[in-house]
Motif scaffolding. Structure first.
Motif, PDB file in Angstrom:
ATOM      1  N   ALA A   6      25.566 -32.107 121.882  1.00 50.52           N
ATOM      2  CA  ALA A   6      25.812 -30.984 120.976  1.00 50.52           C
ATOM      3  C   ALA A   6      27.269 -30.537 121.011  1.00 50.52           C
ATOM      4  CB  ALA A   6      24.881 -29.824 121.320  1.00 50.52           C
ATOM      5  N   ALA A   7      27.879 -30.610 122.179  1.00 54.39           N
ATOM      6  CA  ALA A   7      29.287 -30.215 122.299  1.00 54.39           C
ATOM      7  C   ALA A   7      30.204 -31.128 121.500  1.00 54.39           C
ATOM      8  CB  ALA A   7      29.701 -30.220 123.772  1.00 54.39           C
ATOM      9  N   GLU A   8      29.760 -32.362 121.247  1.00 55.70           N
ATOM     10  CA  GLU A   8      30.575 -33.325 120.499  1.00 55.70           C
ATOM     11  C   GLU A   8      30.260 -33.356 119.008  1.00 55.70           C
ATOM     12  OE1 GLU A   8      33.063 -35.341 121.768  1.00 55.70           O
ATOM     13  OE2 GLU A   8      32.826 -34.161 123.604  1.00 55.70           O
ATOM     14  N   VAL A   9      29.133 -32.798 118.609  1.00 51.57           N
ATOM     15  CA  VAL A   9      28.741 -32.800 117.195  1.00 51.57           C
ATOM     16  C   VAL A   9      29.484 -31.681 116.469  1.00 51.57           C
ATOM     17  CG1 VAL A   9      26.850 -32.427 115.559  1.00 51.57           C
ATOM     18  CG2 VAL A   9      26.466 -33.806 117.618  1.00 51.57           C
ATOM     19  N   PRO A  10      30.269 -32.001 115.443  1.00 46.83           N
ATOM     20  CA  PRO A  10      30.972 -30.945 114.719  1.00 46.83           C
ATOM     21  C   PRO A  10      30.042 -30.221 113.747  1.00 46.83           C
ATOM     22  CG  PRO A  10      31.457 -33.069 113.730  1.00 46.83           C
ATOM     23  CD  PRO A  10      30.592 -33.344 114.944  1.00 46.83           C
ATOM     24  N   ASN A  11      30.396 -29.000 113.404  1.00 46.97           N
ATOM     25  CA  ASN A  11      29.698 -28.328 112.321  1.00 46.97           C
ATOM     26  C   ASN A  11      29.977 -29.051 111.004  1.00 46.97           C
ATOM     27  OD1 ASN A  11      28.543 -26.157 113.854  1.00 46.97           O
ATOM     28  ND2 ASN A  11      30.546 -25.171 113.905  1.00 46.97           N
ATOM     29  N   ALA A  61      15.247 -32.842 122.548  1.00 46.45           N
ATOM     30  CA  ALA A  61      16.097 -31.973 123.363  1.00 46.45           C
ATOM     31  C   ALA A  61      17.433 -31.725 122.662  1.00 46.45           C
ATOM     32  CB  ALA A  61      16.315 -32.605 124.739  1.00 46.45           C
ATOM     33  N   ILE A  62      17.982 -32.761 122.014  1.00 48.66           N
ATOM     34  CA  ILE A  62      19.232 -32.610 121.269  1.00 48.66           C
ATOM     35  C   ILE A  62      19.050 -31.619 120.127  1.00 48.66           C
ATOM     36  CG2 ILE A  62      20.878 -33.804 119.759  1.00 48.66           C
ATOM     37  CD1 ILE A  62      20.426 -36.297 121.538  1.00 48.66           C
ATOM     38  N   ALA A  63      17.913 -31.702 119.434  1.00 47.39           N
ATOM     39  CA  ALA A  63      17.652 -30.768 118.333  1.00 47.39           C
ATOM     40  C   ALA A  63      17.705 -29.325 118.826  1.00 47.39           C
ATOM     41  CB  ALA A  63      16.293 -31.073 117.708  1.00 47.39           C
ATOM     42  N   LYS A  64      17.124 -29.062 120.000  1.00 48.76           N
ATOM     43  CA  LYS A  64      17.167 -27.706 120.558  1.00 48.76           C
ATOM     44  C   LYS A  64      18.605 -27.273 120.844  1.00 48.76           C
ATOM     45  CE  LYS A  64      12.618 -28.244 122.714  1.00 48.76           C
ATOM     46  NZ  LYS A  64      11.883 -28.430 123.994  1.00 48.76           N
ATOM     47  N   ALA A  65      19.432 -28.226 121.277  1.00 49.28           N
ATOM     48  CA  ALA A  65      20.822 -27.903 121.600  1.00 49.28           C
ATOM     49  C   ALA A  65      21.674 -27.695 120.351  1.00 49.28           C
ATOM     50  CB  ALA A  65      21.423 -29.012 122.462  1.00 49.28           C
ATOM     51  N   LEU A  66      21.161 -28.082 119.194  1.00 46.23           N
ATOM     52  CA  LEU A  66      21.913 -27.933 117.939  1.00 46.23           C
ATOM     53  C   LEU A  66      21.550 -26.660 117.170  1.00 46.23           C
ATOM     54  CD1 LEU A  66      21.749 -31.606 116.602  1.00 46.23           C
ATOM     55  CD2 LEU A  66      23.760 -30.447 117.533  1.00 46.23           C
ATOM     56  N   LEU A  67      20.751 -25.805 117.763  1.00 49.53           N
ATOM     57  CA  LEU A  67      20.264 -24.638 117.031  1.00 49.53           C
ATOM     58  C   LEU A  67      21.352 -23.631 116.693  1.00 49.53           C
ATOM     59  CD1 LEU A  67      16.788 -24.028 118.751  1.00 49.53           C
ATOM     60  CD2 LEU A  67      17.235 -24.719 116.378  1.00 49.53           C
ATOM     61  N   GLN A  68      22.489 -23.700 117.372  1.00 49.30           N
ATOM     62  CA  GLN A  68      23.581 -22.773 117.079  1.00 49.30           C
ATOM     63  C   GLN A  68      24.626 -23.369 116.140  1.00 49.30           C
ATOM     64  OE1 GLN A  68      23.224 -19.601 118.069  1.00 49.30           O
ATOM     65  NE2 GLN A  68      21.293 -20.346 118.935  1.00 49.30           N
ATOM     66  N   ASN A 110      16.754 -23.043 112.506  1.00 49.53           N
ATOM     67  CA  ASN A 110      18.185 -22.797 112.279  1.00 49.53           C
ATOM     68  C   ASN A 110      18.419 -22.638 110.777  1.00 49.53           C
ATOM     69  OD1 ASN A 110      20.955 -22.809 112.008  1.00 49.53           O
ATOM     70  ND2 ASN A 110      21.300 -24.619 113.283  1.00 49.53           N
ATOM     71  N   PRO A 111      18.639 -21.409 110.289  1.00 46.85           N
ATOM     72  CA  PRO A 111      18.797 -21.198 108.848  1.00 46.85           C
ATOM     73  C   PRO A 111      20.076 -21.814 108.281  1.00 46.85           C
ATOM     74  CG  PRO A 111      19.310 -19.194 110.052  1.00 46.85           C
ATOM     75  CD  PRO A 111      18.774 -20.165 111.062  1.00 46.85           C
ATOM     76  N   ARG A 112      21.000 -22.205 109.172  1.00 54.43           N
ATOM     77  CA  ARG A 112      22.261 -22.808 108.706  1.00 54.43           C
ATOM     78  C   ARG A 112      22.201 -24.332 108.733  1.00 54.43           C
ATOM     79  NH1 ARG A 112      25.286 -19.738 113.308  1.00 54.43           N
ATOM     80  NH2 ARG A 112      23.333 -20.447 114.235  1.00 54.43           N
ATOM     81  N   CYS A 113      20.993 -24.869 108.837  1.00 55.22           N
ATOM     82  CA  CYS A 113      20.799 -26.317 108.927  1.00 55.22           C
ATOM     83  C   CYS A 113      19.786 -26.745 107.873  1.00 55.22           C
ATOM     84  CB  CYS A 113      20.304 -26.676 110.323  1.00 55.22           C
ATOM     85  SG  CYS A 113      19.864 -28.393 110.543  1.00 55.22           S
ATOM     86  N   GLU A 114      20.129 -27.760 107.100  1.00 58.92           N
ATOM     87  CA  GLU A 114      19.185 -28.327 106.136  1.00 58.92           C
ATOM     88  C   GLU A 114      18.507 -29.540 106.770  1.00 58.92           C
ATOM     89  OE1 GLU A 114      19.441 -29.149 101.495  1.00 58.92           O
ATOM     90  OE2 GLU A 114      20.547 -30.665 102.620  1.00 58.92           O
ATOM     91  N   VAL A 115      17.179 -29.563 106.737  1.00 58.90           N
ATOM     92  CA  VAL A 115      16.403 -30.633 107.348  1.00 58.90           C
ATOM     93  C   VAL A 115      15.697 -31.438 106.265  1.00 58.90           C
ATOM     94  CG1 VAL A 115      14.608 -31.227 109.004  1.00 58.90           C
ATOM     95  CG2 VAL A 115      16.039 -29.218 109.405  1.00 58.90           C
ATOM     96  N   ILE A 116      15.870 -32.753 106.315  1.00 54.34           N
ATOM     97  CA  ILE A 116      15.237 -33.668 105.366  1.00 54.34           C
ATOM     98  C   ILE A 116      14.333 -34.593 106.163  1.00 54.34           C
ATOM     99  CG2 ILE A 116      15.643 -35.409 103.576  1.00 54.34           C
ATOM    100  CD1 ILE A 116      18.531 -34.245 103.386  1.00 54.34           C
ATOM    101  N   VAL A 117      13.054 -34.632 105.807  1.00 53.91           N
ATOM    102  CA  VAL A 117      12.062 -35.378 106.582  1.00 53.91           C
ATOM    103  C   VAL A 117      11.673 -36.649 105.846  1.00 53.91           C
ATOM    104  CG1 VAL A 117       9.815 -35.284 107.714  1.00 53.91           C
ATOM    105  CG2 VAL A 117      11.198 -33.211 107.538  1.00 53.91           C
ATOM    106  N   ALA A 118      11.722 -37.777 106.562  1.00 51.91           N
ATOM    107  CA  ALA A 118      11.311 -39.055 105.990  1.00 51.91           C
ATOM    108  C   ALA A 118       9.798 -39.083 105.808  1.00 51.91           C
ATOM    109  CB  ALA A 118      11.744 -40.207 106.901  1.00 51.91           C
ATOM    110  N   GLY A 119       9.356 -39.709 104.710  1.00 55.21           N
ATOM    111  CA  GLY A 119       7.924 -39.896 104.486  1.00 55.21           C
ATOM    112  C   GLY A 119       7.470 -41.216 105.088  1.00 55.21           C
TER     113      GLY A 119
END
Length: 254
Positions: free
Chosen positions: A87-92, A106-113, A133-142
């Motif tokens: 998460a520390a390396e993933v940019p906004n 676990a990574i998803a939980k660390a990206l909540l901010q 996370n309201p500032r994150c758009e999630v797209i789910v594969a079918g």
């Protein structure tokens, strides 16, 4: 066989960590390396442990992974450290794909901010976590939903992933073998992971220390297809040379 008290402690140490180097075991139990090798060999002969180059691990099947809840609890502290390092390396304001696995959860939980993320996933657990996370758009594969871990697999999921080209693929894996191959158990899941790797500008692998020298049946990729590796402990032999040859940038989450 009835293990002696030292061998019982040895078994408990390996079971707690999944895999351990012999040098570390000998130091932990206060015995010589020769004594440790003798104990390990005896336990391996009885099928209680499996040896690999320089170390030992719990026996595991090459055809079937352990249950999701067990995996969630196994090495949880190490996975949390890995997740924070990733998460520390993933940019906004970037695009991501996360695949199936408890480490990616676990990574998803660390990206909540984070903010401005667009995340594609075939893991419903990841989607549920990041939906908070309201500032994150999630797209789910079918595709076909696996009830045991809420992973989405199958041709529909592959076709869906192929529509995109994301900045970073964050992937977990079941095992990394000494030939440099990344491996998993379900060929349908592997096919989706291969599509994820092919449709990302960078591929980041998150794997705790127990994944090294862990066998699984189906090849997902080779280390040369990975840009970064995030793990939670010093990397055992023979992997440092393999990673250097593949030019993989390594992060050890302290």
């Amino acid at each position: 066989m009835s293990p002696n008290p030292r061998q019982i402690l040895l078994l408990q140490a390996v079971q707690a960590q999944g895999s351990v180097m012999l040098d570390d075991l000998a130091a932990k139990l206060g015995v010589t390396l020769q004594t440790m090798r003798r104990d390990v060999q005896r336990l391996a002969d009885e099928g209680l442990l499996t040896r690999f180059h320089g170390g030992v691990r719990v026996p595991s099947s090459t055809t079937e992974n352990i249950a999701h809840q067990q995996r969630e609890n196994l090495h949880a502290a190490g996975k949390a450290r890995i997740a924070r390092a990733v998460a520390a390396e993933v940019p906004n304001d970037c695009s991501l794909i996360l695949n199936i696995g408890t480490t990616t959860e676990a990574i998803a939980k660390a990206l909540l901010q984070h903010s401005g993320l667009r995340v594609i996933t075939n893991n419903l657990n990841v989607a549920i976590i990041l939906s908070a996370n309201p500032r994150c758009e999630v797209i789910v594969a079918g595709g076909v939903l696996r009830g045991r871990d809420r992973g989405v697999v199958g041709e529909a999921a592959i076709d869906f992933i192929r529509q995109f080209k994301v900045d970073i693929a964050l992937i977990g894996i079941s095992g990394i073998e000494a030939d440099g191959s990344l491996r998993d158990y379900d060929f349908r899941e592997v096919k989706v992971s291969q599509a994820i790797i092919a449709h990302a500008r960078e591929v980041w692998l998150a794997a705790d220390h127990s994944k090294f020298n862990r066998p699984a049946m189906v090849e997902v990729a080779q280390l040369a297809q990975i840009d970064r590796l995030f793990t939670d402990a010093p990397i055992p032999e023979p992997f440092p040379a393999l990673l250097a040859e593949a030019q993989v940038r390594c992060h050890i989450a302290a």
